[in-house]
Write a protein that holds these residues in place. Structure first.
Motif, short mmCIF file in Angstrom:
data_model
loop_
_atom_site.label_atom_id
_atom_site.label_comp_id
_atom_site.label_asym_id
_atom_site.label_seq_id
_atom_site.Cartn_x
_atom_site.Cartn_y
_atom_site.Cartn_z
N GLY A 150 0.85 -1.38 -0.12
CA GLY A 150 0.08 0.05 -0.13
C GLY A 150 0.67 1.21 0.04
N ASN A 151 0.23 2.36 0.41
CA ASN A 151 1.06 3.82 0.41
C ASN A 151 1.42 4.12 1.94
N SER A 152 1.54 3.13 2.65
CA SER A 152 2.15 3.52 4.22
C SER A 152 3.02 2.18 4.31
N PRO A 153 4.15 2.62 5.25
CA PRO A 153 4.98 1.41 5.53
C PRO A 153 4.28 0.22 5.99
N GLU A 154 3.42 0.49 7.05
CA GLU A 154 2.63 -0.32 7.69
C GLU A 154 1.64 -1.22 6.87
N MET A 155 1.46 -0.99 5.76
CA MET A 155 0.93 -1.78 4.71
C MET A 155 1.76 -2.95 4.06
N VAL A 156 2.06 -3.63 4.91
CA VAL A 156 2.96 -4.83 4.57
C VAL A 156 2.61 -6.26 4.92
N LEU A 157 3.10 -6.88 4.08
CA LEU A 157 2.87 -8.54 4.08
C LEU A 157 4.30 -9.36 3.94
N PRO A 158 4.03 -10.71 4.35
CA PRO A 158 5.14 -11.62 3.95
C PRO A 158 4.89 -11.87 2.33
N VAL A 159 5.97 -12.22 1.72
CA VAL A 159 5.85 -12.58 0.39
C VAL A 159 4.95 -13.43 0.31
N SER A 160 4.71 -14.28 0.93
CA SER A 160 3.60 -15.26 0.76
C SER A 160 2.17 -15.03 1.09
N GLY A 161 2.30 -13.48 1.25
CA GLY A 161 0.86 -13.04 1.73
C GLY A 161 -0.23 -12.70 0.48
N ILE A 162 -1.26 -12.22 0.83
CA ILE A 162 -2.37 -12.13 0.05
C ILE A 162 -3.08 -10.59 0.26
N VAL A 163 -3.07 -9.98 -0.74
CA VAL A 163 -3.34 -8.36 -0.80
C VAL A 163 -4.86 -8.55 0.16
N PRO A 164 -4.96 -7.46 1.09
CA PRO A 164 -6.19 -7.44 1.95
C PRO A 164 -7.58 -7.10 1.36
N ASN A 165 -8.51 -7.55 1.76
CA ASN A 165 -9.95 -6.82 1.45
C ASN A 165 -10.08 -5.90 2.39
N PRO A 166 -10.48 -4.68 1.71
CA PRO A 166 -10.66 -3.56 2.94
C PRO A 166 -11.93 -3.46 3.80
N ALA A 167 -13.05 -4.35 2.92
CA ALA A 167 -14.21 -4.72 3.68
C ALA A 167 -14.03 -5.48 4.76
N GLU A 168 -13.18 -6.25 5.01
CA GLU A 168 -12.68 -6.95 6.02
C GLU A 168 -12.03 -6.42 7.38
N GLN A 169 -11.55 -5.15 7.18
CA GLN A 169 -11.00 -4.43 8.25
C GLN A 169 -11.85 -3.91 9.36
N ALA A 170 -11.56 -3.93 10.46
CA ALA A 170 -12.38 -3.65 11.67
C ALA A 170 -12.86 -2.06 11.75
N GLU A 171 -11.87 -1.33 11.53
CA GLU A 171 -11.94 0.00 11.84
C GLU A 171 -12.36 0.82 10.35
N GLU A 172 -13.29 1.75 10.46
CA GLU A 172 -13.93 2.35 9.21
C GLU A 172 -12.79 3.19 8.52
N ASP A 173 -11.94 3.85 9.43
CA ASP A 173 -10.69 4.56 8.83
C ASP A 173 -9.83 3.42 8.02
#
Lengths: 214, 476
Positions: B297-320
């Motif tokens: 993503g566009n923030s360094p905290e938007m990070v995953l292991p190379v084996s990861g899957i791009v997350p689904n925004p709808a599945e995130q807990a917070e609206e922000d």
């Protein structure tokens, strides 16, 4: 530095968390060797649809109609309402310079990045930290009332809303004193020259290698 | 009374005065200067008729704006094609000459990225306070030095007074237990830390990195980690001094010598947190759990292991977070559910103050050796951190490895980390980058940055998309 005592200003909302310094002022504008003239490029990539270049006449550029500061109701805003971790990223002081040049004297957010927060005070901008719930309520009020203004009283450490609600905030005494009086940090520190010299002499005696010419 | 943390010790050793409200004056041992954040500071000194408090301790070098092509560099400042960049570099030269500050100018072999040059020259020493008008100054904390990134007004303040006005920060310990898997690096550690605590996780804190995995890292690895403390919100990153630190510093041009060296080493032996020191926050990670990391993503905290899957925004807990994730996916041109390894790359950048040191180049070269950059990768740049890093790499033949594989071997500078010079991404281009920020537009208007380690960047260049560098190393 311009004094900051009381500000009665129009509020513009920036409803986005983690607004970074590249967003506030993109890197191509850091090439200036001046402190002024950054206002037209504040939030450049959000504000315009094309790619901004230094020394360009921004009045001719296509504006992004969806960007909040392009809405006429926020023309002349001097208080920016923002979300958490505002100003994260680089140490560029061009970020507060751009906000100031645009006309902002105060930014209200639930939290700020450390360096940005500090840089604001050096330039006569007051960053105010309020809790999430209060910031949320201000976002609601701004959205609901065109021409929404706040009065920020630094002396009383208080914000007053149009409905008469009073919100208190915290700020270091020293920073407040400097802002209210428009004081130059360097002049104040140089008044401590004797203490600095005494420290320096002791420091040099115990760690002389720190005083080698580079 | 509880013992002191390393940060407490460094603070106490430099405290000139503390005011009642906690605002303090701390003494600064070293300032590093570059062309972007210093011109207004020098101008301020001139306007006020002030002189630098100490000349002998400032060291300058141009880095952000310098071109990295040999064609432009051959002619020094005159060869800089962008007139605005040229003014800034020339202004640094003029200011340093006028005030009498030591500067490694554009074609000095010692020139380079300020955070590579300082340590390389021994201008960064354990136990010192060091500042620079650049947020990645946290890098120098790898030496057990208290290093702050500062704004231009503070650059001027330090020039004029040799002090910085500060409030003491909180103490945070990030402890990385156990040992890393081969192919996993300091970069992966720090990205994993940011993923865990978030980009505001360290706000108001000095982060000390400790634990077995940190102790086992080289100085280069430790610098990479401290460099990105700011991406976790902390102005200061720290690693305790040990034999690795001392061995690195010994014999460098500005390091102490002879009797002073012995004395310094003794003083430095105390530069660690006491066993009974109390931290305000402690975060622990297991090194063995850390995989090579990739930001999506566009923030360094938007990070995953190379084996990861791009997350689904709808599945995130917070609206922000839902909003931020959706916006990031749109900007990055990615789809929820997509594998990280399916992200195709247009560009690869190996360089920056995070990862442009000799060890980083060795790590990338080991992966690239005997291979070719994939056809879909239009540009693959290797930009050494300094003239001396470049010379060392050439001595080891790394330049040939890169060039034979289809990478461009460039001159030292910040380059495409922030694209202030001519090196930048085009709209919509995906870049595997060893730099530190994946903000929108950071590497060029509309550019899409993925932060990775040097080995991961080299592996991605060869494959044309992200792959697990551990698989590549194993196949070798």
């Amino acid at each position: 530095m311009e004094k900051f005592t009381q500000l009665d200003g129009l509020v513009a909302p920036m409803d986005r968390a983690n607004v970074d310094t590249d967003m506030i002022i993109p890197k191509q504008f850091l090439k200036s060797i001046k402190r002024s003239g950054f206002g037209p490029n504040l939030f450049d990539e959000l504000r315009y649809l094309d790619e901004g270049k230094p020394d360009q006449d921004c009045s001719q550029r296509p504006k992004n109609p969806d960007f909040v500061l392009n809405q006429p109701r926020y023309d002349g805003a001097s208080i920016l309402l923002a979300r958490q971790n505002f100003g994260c990223g680089s140490s560029r002081e061009h970020a507060p310079w751009a906000l100031l040049d645009y006309g902002f004297r105060c930014v209200i957010a639930p939290s700020f990045a450390d360096i940005f927060y500090n840089n604001c005070f050096k330039n006569g901008i007051l960053p105010i930290v309020l809790d999430d719930a209060t910031v949320d309520s201000l976002f609601t009020e701004v959205a609901g009332a065109e021409g929404y203004r706040l009065t920020v009283d630094l002396d009383a450490k208080e914000i007053r809303t149009p409905s008469g609600r009073s919100i208190t905030f915290d700020v270091d005494d020293f920073r407040r004193h400097c802002l209210i009086n428009g004081l130059d940090d360097i002049g104040l520190t140089l008044e401590k020259s004797d203490a600095i010299k005494a420290f320096e002499a002791k420091h040099q005696a115990s760690q002389p290698w720190l005083f080698r010419q580079v | 009374m509880a013992g002191k943390t390393l940060y407490d010790k460094l603070w106490d050793n430099h405290l000139v005065e503390e005011r009642d409200d906690g605002t303090s004056l701390i003494y600064i041992d070293r300032q590093l200067l570059h062309e972007v954040t210093s011109p207004q500071a020098f101008e301020g000194l001139r306007i006020a008729g002030r002189k630098p408090w100490r000349l002998d301790t400032n060291l300058a070098t141009p880095d952000h704006n310098v071109p990295t092509t040999l064609k432009e560099r051959k002619e020094g400042n005159a060869g800089i094609e962008d007139p605005v960049s040229k003014i800034q570099v020339v202004t640094l030269d003029e200011n340093c000459d006028d005030f009498g500050i030591t500067e490694f100018k554009i074609n000095d072999i010692r020139q380079g990225i300020v955070h590579v040059v300082g340590p390389e020259q021994g201008a960064t020493l354990p136990g010192m306070t060091l500042v620079c008008g650049d947020s990645h100054t946290a890098t120098h904390g790898a030496f057990g030095a208290l290093a702050h990134g500062i704004g231009t007004s503070e650059v001027e303040h330090v020039l004029a007074t040799q002090c910085l006005i500060q409030r003491k920060m909180k103490n945070m310990l990030v402890k990385v237990n156990g040992t890393l898997v081969a192919g996993v690096t300091g970069k992966d550690i720090v990205l994993a830390v940011i993923g865990k605590i978030g980009t505001a996780g360290g706000n108001g804190c000095a982060i000390e990195f400790g634990g077995e995995a940190i102790r086992n890292l080289s100085m280069e690895g430790r610098m990479t980690i401290c460099n990105m403390a700011i991406e976790a919100g902390a102005r200061v990153g720290l690693v305790a001094v040990d034999q690795t630190t001392i061995d690195y510093v010994k014999g460098r041009p500005f390091a102490p010598t002879e009797a002073q060296w012995e004395q310094a080493v003794e003083v430095w032996s105390d530069l660690h947190s006491d066993a009974d020191a109390v931290f305000d926050t402690v975060v622990e990670l297991e090194a063995a759990d850390i995989e090579p990391q990739v930001t999506w993503g566009n923030s360094p905290e938007m990070v995953l292991p190379v084996s990861g899957i791009v997350p689904n925004p709808a599945e995130q807990a917070e609206e922000d977070q839902q909003k931020a994730y959706a916006r990031a996916l749109e900007y990055m041109g990615l789809k929820a559910g997509q594998s990280i390894t399916d992200i195709k790359l247009d560009s690869v950048f190996i360089g920056s103050c995070t990862n442009s040191r000799i060890e980083d180049l060795r790590e990338a070269a080991a992966v690239a050796k005997g291979k070719k950059v994939a056809a879909n990768v239009k540009q693959a740049l290797v930009v050494p951190g300094s003239g001396l890093v470049k010379a060392q790499a050439e001595k080891e033949g790394l330049d040939k490895v890169f060039v034979e594989a289809g990478f461009e071997w460039r001159e030292p500078g910040c380059s495409m980390c922030l694209a202030m010079n001519a090196d930048k991404l085009g709209v919509g281009e995906h870049c595997a980058s060893t730099s530190n920020r994946n903000f929108e537009g950071r590497q060029g208007f509309g550019g899409r940055t993925h932060l990775v380690s040097p080995g991961m960047a080299a592996a991605a260049a060869v494959a044309g998309h992200f792959v697990d560098v551990r698989d590549v190393l194993q196949a070798n």
